[in-house]
Design an enzyme around this catalytic site. Structure first.
Site, PDB file in Angstrom:
ATOM      1  CD  GLU A   1      12.458  71.214  92.091  1.00  0.00           C
ATOM      2  OE1 GLU A   1      12.552  72.503  92.079  1.00  0.00           O
ATOM      3  OE2 GLU A   1      12.417  70.529  93.109  1.00  0.00           O
TER       4      GLU A   1
ATOM      5  CD  GLU B   1       6.894  72.639  92.322  1.00  0.00           C
ATOM      6  OE1 GLU B   1       7.391  73.745  92.916  1.00  0.00           O
ATOM      7  OE2 GLU B   1       7.462  71.397  92.420  1.00  0.00           O
TER       8      GLU B   1
END
Length: 932
Positions: free
Chosen positions: A394, A470
């Site tokens: 991220e 994820e």
């Protein structure tokens, strides 16, 4: 000042592999002298050997200072807790000064000071001489100590600042915990080696880079020179069969030992392969965390993590979002886990400002990002368990990703490169996503995903394996949808599986709250309980989510037919010869027969023993258990199971017709008029049951509410339910009719709206028991799913100590969870029926219950019902914010449910699949109450 520099460090030695060496070393862990300051403006005279630190505190190293009374922890998920102004940081910058006095052994010369991890900026002095500084909190740093070491007494001083220019690279979803939290060592080892051990067609190819000579006695390899390649007959390394060979590399001044695993990772036609076979990740994301020590995780706890993962059929770990302690990777090598090793990089908070000034695209940060990648790769390059390098997490997109990826490929071409944040996959070898819905995952599996704007990049990406780095956010009760995801992963070869977010609840031990989460330390910026999102509770007790995951990840499947079971081997790299197979037959939950099955090593169809004669609901369960001890579990450990009815479950079951119909009698009891029906008493004014088989009760009556789960709350459903008023229903009696039984007509509705539910209760006395039929009819336009349709009743506290039930268990189950719950007869105390989620919420629902015995009475379903029994109400559960908020009251609250809304994974990801949405509609619910 230096802590606002873009440079990754100064005075650092070249990064090298983490190795086990026989060179002399001093362990400098232990008790250090410590001084805490709220700002950086503290004199540096503490680094002088003569400085008097007698009035300082003591602090263990490794540790985080704010877990020892110096400042406080803080949790954020995305937001930076400081202004976004790189590379500048606030003057209010918590700073820790450390001093350690040690004696140098006689005859010691030279050496390196090695720090395995400190957050976020550390400067080092030895005997008053500044050695340099480093950043990159979760990565090692080494300094040449030789010129400044003295015989006898030596003084090591370290200053650590919490905030620095490097902070902007470390915005991971976790507690902000500064300090020296990994090992500190003075070592005379300077060795480095890079072993290359590939595998194909039964043979391994071995070579190494570095100096010295390499020997592997078990393989007959002796004194192999650098750059020389040999072919040897070996057993391959996989997570299922983690075969390691002990190797020795001999240098002029030292000998290092390492363990070699032969394996080859490749991508062919968009499929990820290990040793030429498809590789399917059944993985978890793992932060380093301990409820008392933070990221200073003891070795025993690391080992416990790996053992728990193996025992629950997890085969892979993503080291979110930084390289772990090197001991953890040794354990993955030894016990067998595929590892994605992730660089210590996340800049998530820049997304809050439109990614302006993002370090990932700032050339001034290029050296720092490359430095972090180099130090990770060089430290961890010899681990066979590591099969992929990740550039970070991220961190948006930018030119520095290319810098990191290009160097990594030039240094190690044997491992693919991963990064999720760039959808174009311009610098990666796999297509990775987070929290893609089931529908999108299926489209990607079919190679039918939405195209990229750039045709060349789109074609390149469609040729890549796909993984969810994820998915299935394991926050609170849940996650739901696991089985549906796994079915997709196994159906489409392009899909390489994924990694659940995440392994552990990051609850810090707290004297008041039991476990603390964001905001409990007074942080002005925090993300509340979003850090409580793991498959195990903070004390590492498995949650129901982990039990479900074990079932979904099972490497053996059972398909039942008429008198046979087909055993399907789902292992990727081994057969079934290490397993025993046990068959159990149960009648109404009681074992009536048990057998051993002989199953071919490759699996196949096996005849089941004939079922025993007799009445009752018959179920057969086949269990695969370890035939012998394994390094990660003892013989008899259950790996997989399957279950099927031998005598079909009679569904639906109609209530028995009463032999004798009796009208309710009227009586005055305790000053109030009652209806008496069989061995039950009803308030004549409200029609509500008040006594049953001699036990005082209140209810049952219709309810639509449940204490919202985290998924309900973060996914938005709970807000809709509250706006609708489902947590504050009113009940109106429209009529009571005493005839062959007792009929009570009611309307259940919240204030403000015209929506409601007509509920008609019909009670009939039957053969010493009492049958209840509830007819439910919604009024109005119910557009959204509702939380629950069920009946609530209460008893005086202490009336029930244990509940025995026949249904699914032993754990909780909801429409899209509870895969680990099997049909049987179970018994639990009221306390054992509660699931101790750190943030209280709906929990403990037992599903498909045929009957439940509360001791005071028994409830039978027609055909089944859902069961909860709690020492607090749903409203009290809803109000609680920590487990100690839940205090048993003077009533026991029993829920008898017709249906519940699915759980989903909407805290991060999709909500419940449409099949698990609970929609308002006409329905009938039947139960029978009997004496115990």
């Amino acid at each position: 000042m230096d802590l606002e520099t873009f440079a990754p460090g100064s005075g650092l030695l070249e990064p090298r592999a983490a190795l086990r060496s026989d060179a002399p070393a001093l362990d400098l862990n232990g008790t250090w002298r410590f001084r805490f300051s709220q700002s950086v403006n503290v004199h540096e005279d503490f680094a002088e050997p003569s400085f008097d630190d007698s009035d300082w505190d003591s602090l263990p190293v490794p540790s985080h200072w704010n877990l020892h009374g110096h400042g406080a922890p803080a949790y954020t998920n995305v937001d930076f807790p400081i202004p976004i102004d790189p590379p500048r940081v606030p003057d209010e910058n918590p700073t820790g000064d450390y001093r350690r006095v040690f004696d140098l052994p006689e005859g010691w010369t030279g050496g390196r000071l090695r720090f395995e991890g400190a957050e976020s900026f550390a400067r080092v002095w030895l005997n008053g001489h500044e050695l340099g500084f480093w950043t990159g909190s979760r990565l090692p740093a080494e300094f040449d100590a030789g010129p400044y070491l003295r015989p006898g007494r030596n003084v090591l001083a370290v200053r650590v600042h919490q905030w620095s220019a490097a902070t902007y690279l470390e915005d991971q979803d976790m507690w902000w915990l500064p300090g020296i939290f990994r090992d500190v060592t003075l070592t005379r080892s300077s060795a480095d080696v890079f072993v290359h051990a590939s595998y194909a067609d039964g043979r391994g190819t071995l070579s190494f880079e570095g100096e010295g000579t390499l020997s592997v006695p078990e393989l007959g390899v002796a004194d192999l020179a650098p750059g020389t390649e040999v072919s040897v007959e070996v057993e391959p390394w996989t997570a299922e069969t983690p075969r390691l060979y002990d190797a020795v590399v001999t240098f002029p001044e030292e000998t290092v030992r390492l363990r070699i695993g032969f394996r080859t990772i490749s991508i062919v036609d968009g499929v990820l392969l290990a040793n030429g076979r498809p590789l399917l990740f059944k993985g978890v994301n793992r932060h380093e965390f301990h409820p008392e020590h933070g990221r200073a995780v003891p070795y025993e706890t690391m080992r416990e993590d790996v053992l728990l993962m193996k025992r629950h059929n997890v085969n892979a770990v993503r080291t979110s979002h930084y390289p772990p302690h090197p001991d953890f990777l040794d354990l993955c090598d030894e016990l067998g886990l595929w590892v994605i090793d992730e660089c210590d990089l996340e800049t998530h908070g820049f997304g809050e400002v439109g990614w302006r000034a993002n370090p990932t695209d700032d050339p001034r940060y290029a050296d720092a990002l490359l430095d972090r990648m180099r130090r990770m790769v060089e430290r961890d390059k010899n681990h066979p368990s590591i099969i992929m390098w990740s550039l970070g997490n991220e961190a948006g997109v930018g030119r520095n990703l290319a810098v990191m990826a290009d160097w990594t490929r030039s240094r190690d071409s044997s491992r693919p490169i991963h990064y999720e944040g760039d959808r174009s996959c311009a610098h990666t070898d796999v297509y990775s996503r987070m929290y893609a819905s089931h529908a999108e995952v299926e489209a990607i599996g079919r190679r039918e995903e939405a195209p990229l704007d750039d045709p060349a990049l789109d074609e390149r990406r469609r040729g890549m394996p796909f993984m969810q780095c994820e998915y299935a956010h394991a926050m609170g009760n849940g996650p739901g949808g696991l089985a549906e995801y796994q079915e997709l992963f196994e159906r489409y070869p392009r899909l390489a599986g994924g990694f659940i977010w995440e392994w552990i609840d990051h609850g810090l031990a707290h004297p008041t709250y039991e476990y603390a989460y964001g905001g409990d330390y007074g942080e002005p910026v925090h993300d509340s309980n979003f850090v409580i999102d793991g498959l195990v509770f903070p004390d590492r007790t498995p949650s129901p989510g982990l039990h479900d995951l074990k079932k979904v990840f099972e490497p053996v499947r059972f398909e039942f037919g008429d008198g046979v079971v087909r055993v399907v081997n789902g292992h990727g790299f081994r057969d079934l010869s290490h397993l025993d197979f046990v068959v159990t037959v149960e009648a109404d939950g009681e074992t009536v027969a048990e057998h051993r099955l002989t199953v071919p090593a490759e699996g196949g169809e096996v005849k089941l023993p004939p079922p025993p004669a007799g009445d009752g609901e018959l179920w057969v369960t086949v269990r695969a258990v370890l035939a012998a001890d394994q390094p990660w579990a003892a013989a008899g450990h259950e790996v997989a199971w399957g279950q099927a009815p031998l005598k079909p479950f009679p569904s639906p079951v109609e209530p028995a017709a009463p032999a004798v119909v009796s009208a309710p009698a009227r009586a005055v009891l305790d000053g109030r008029e009652h209806h008496v029906l069989g061995d039950a008493e009803f308030d004549a004014a409200t029609g509500r049951l008040v006594r049953l088989f001699g036990t005082e009760v209140e209810g049952p009556r219709l309810d639509l509410w449940r204490a919202p789960t985290d998924n309900d709350t973060y996914g938005g459903l709970a807000g809709k339910w509250r706006r609708l008023g489902l947590h504050r229903l009113t009940h109106r009696v429209d009529g009571i009719e005493a005839g062959d039984g007792l009929t009570v007509r009611t309307r259940v509705a919240p204030a403000v709206t015209d929506l409601g539910m007509r509920a008609t209760y019909t009670w009939t006395a039957v053969g010493g028991g009492l049958e209840l039929t509830v007819d439910i009819e919604p009024e109005g336009d119910w557009t959204d799913p509702i939380p629950r349709v069920g009946l609530n009743m209460t008893l005086p506290a202490g009336t029930v100590e244990h509940v025995t039930w026949f249904g699914r268990g032993p754990g909780e189950a909801y429409p899209d969870t509870g895969m680990s719950a099997r049909v049987g007869r179970w018994r639990a105390s009221i306390d054992e029926l509660q699931i101790p989620y750190v943030f209280p919420q709906e929990n403990g629902h037992r599903a498909d219950v045929r009957w439940a015995d509360f001791g005071a009475f028994k409830v039978r379903g027609y055909p089944v019902f859902g069961l909860t029994a709690r020492p607090w109400s749903a409203a009290e559960l809803d109000r609680a914010r920590h487990r100690p908020d839940l205090v048993p009251g003077d009533r026991l609250h029993i829920g008898l449910d017709l249906a519940q809304q699915g759980i989903g994974t909407a805290t991060c990801g999709p909500g419940a699949l449409p099949a698990y949405d609970l929609r308002a509609g006409r329905t009938t619910f039947r139960l029978r109450f009997e004496p115990s």
